[in-house]
Design an enzyme around this catalytic site. Structure first.
Site, PDB file in Angstrom:
ATOM      1  N   LYS A  96       0.841  -1.199   0.000  1.00 37.03           N
ATOM      2  CA  LYS A  96       0.000   0.000   0.000  1.00 37.03           C
ATOM      3  C   LYS A  96       0.879   1.253   0.000  1.00 37.03           C
ATOM      4  O   LYS A  96       0.622   2.203  -0.726  1.00 37.03           O
ATOM      5  CB  LYS A  96      -0.929  -0.004   1.226  1.00 37.03           C
ATOM      6  CG  LYS A  96      -2.029  -1.046   1.115  1.00 37.03           C
ATOM      7  CD  LYS A  96      -2.718  -1.323   2.426  1.00 37.03           C
ATOM      8  CE  LYS A  96      -3.648  -2.543   2.275  1.00 37.03           C
ATOM      9  NZ  LYS A  96      -4.211  -3.005   3.531  1.00 37.03           N
ATOM     10  N   GLN A 152      -4.895  -1.868   9.728  1.00 38.11           N
ATOM     11  CA  GLN A 152      -4.620  -3.157   9.101  1.00 38.11           C
ATOM     12  C   GLN A 152      -5.134  -4.302   9.988  1.00 38.11           C
ATOM     13  O   GLN A 152      -4.806  -4.368  11.168  1.00 38.11           O
ATOM     14  CB  GLN A 152      -3.101  -3.296   8.866  1.00 38.11           C
ATOM     15  CG  GLN A 152      -2.693  -4.537   8.107  1.00 38.11           C
ATOM     16  CD  GLN A 152      -3.215  -4.558   6.667  1.00 38.11           C
ATOM     17  OE1 GLN A 152      -3.183  -3.565   5.957  1.00 38.11           O
ATOM     18  NE2 GLN A 152      -3.706  -5.718   6.241  1.00 38.11           N
ATOM     19  N   ASP A 192     -11.673   2.289   4.320  1.00 39.62           N
ATOM     20  CA  ASP A 192     -12.048   0.889   4.051  1.00 39.62           C
ATOM     21  C   ASP A 192     -13.558   0.678   4.114  1.00 39.62           C
ATOM     22  O   ASP A 192     -14.044  -0.424   3.873  1.00 39.62           O
ATOM     23  CB  ASP A 192     -11.397  -0.026   5.094  1.00 39.62           C
ATOM     24  CG  ASP A 192     -10.172  -0.728   4.544  1.00 39.62           C
ATOM     25  OD1 ASP A 192     -10.060  -0.824   3.317  1.00 39.62           O
ATOM     26  OD2 ASP A 192      -9.345  -1.176   5.354  1.00 39.62           O
TER      27      ASP A 192
END
Ligand code: NDP
Length: 281
Positions: A49, A93, A116
């Site tokens: 990322k 994460q 997200d």
């Protein structure tokens, strides 16, 4: 023979456009990624990322926290990033260490920075057929692949295998919002094959190699394979028996090179979109 749905090609085009748009910004979008602990797979994902963000001119901050981080310390870190005007997007994460309540952590993220789309505000908006600030990365990537290959979900029977918050549930809801008729299957579904055989669009998000076999699909099916597994030889593979299913399908995603590249591309697009929402509203 099926047409291959090329996620590498589509994501490259999207990323090129994105990079062109970012080039002209004097202030760059900023993505903050929090990683707790030393999980090797998580570290690889975070590095990917960071690399992609750098490539596109997106600023990235990685907050590496030790495994022993308490829930309160993590919530404080999110609070700090929520209040930081330089940060446009926050990603925690997953998975988190077992002593931390993942739900509480995801709910702490400001929905306006929820890159997200895990916050109940954003997920709830999808569930009620309204627009969230941004859509979750993998489902958004899948919808963009269908758009690119001119496969409108409207009126089709879409069968989604898997009901996780990250893929199965949101993609099913997004397909419903696109007027598909949607069936969601999971580990307790009876007669999985009978249901998958009726799919016009079949999305598998399980994490089990060779789950979807040729006798489980009908001729002409569109197959989207989200699964990421390893063959006995250690190669990356999806949930679908690709070589068995491909001759019956009209379109199919390969693994690797299908949904995977779209996910990271959606993350970058979401960071840029949140930046625009925050600066233009
Ligand atoms: P989860 O483990 O959270 O969910 C798996 C789902 O599959 C569950 O809903 C489970 O049902 C269901 N399931 C398990 N076994 C069966 C079975 N035999 N028949 C039908 N359904 C079954 O996984 P994720 O959603 O996080 O990920 C799924 C896969 O997608 C993984 O391989 C992951 O690595 C991959 N992935 C790939 C991404 C990409 O960018 N390519 C992004 C995200 C994930 P139940 O709810 O009943 O337990």
């Amino acid at each position: 023979m099926a047409q291959l749905i090329d996620g590498r090609l589509v994501s490259k085009k999207i990323c090129e456009n994105l990079s062109d748009e970012i080039l002209f910004l004097s202030k760059k979008p900023c993505l903050a990624v929090i990683i707790v602990g030393e999980d090797p797979a998580s570290r690889i994902y975070v590095n990917l990322k960071r690399k992609k963000a750098q490539e596109l001119g997106i600023k990235s901050i990685v907050e590496q926290m030790p495994t022993a981080t308490s829930q309160q310390e993590l919530l404080n870190k999110i609070e700090q990033l929520n209040n930081d005007n330089e940060v446009n997007a926050i990603l925690v994460q997953l998975p988190l260490p077992s002593h931390i309540d993942t739900k509480a952590v995801l709910e702490k993220i400001n929905p306006l920075k929820d890159v997200d789309c895990f916050h109940p505000y954003n997920m709830g908006r999808i569930a009620t057929g309204t627009k969230p600030y941004v859509y979750p990365c993998t489902p958004k990537g899948i919808i963009r692949l269908l758009e690119y290959y001119n496969i409108p979900p409207q009126g089709k029977h879409a069968v989604v295998i898997g009901r996780s918050n990250i893929v199965g549930r949101p993609v099913a809801q997004m397909l419903l919002n696109e007027n598909a008729t949607v069936t969601i299957c999971h580990s307790k579904t009876a007669n999985l094959a009978e249901i998958t055989k009726t799919a016009d669009i079949l999305i598998s998000a399980v994490g089990q190699k060779n789950l979807v076999k040729p006798d489980m699909v009908k001729e002409g099916v569109v197959v989207i394979d989200v699964g990421m597994n390893r063959t006995d030889e250690g190669k990356l593979c999806g949930d679908v028996d690709f070589y068995g299913v491909e001759p019956k399908a009209s379109f199919i995603t390969p693994v690797p090179g299908g949904v995977g590249p779209m996910t990271i591309c959606s993350l970058m697009q979401n960071t840029f979109d949140l930046y625009n929402i925050q600066y233009n509203s």
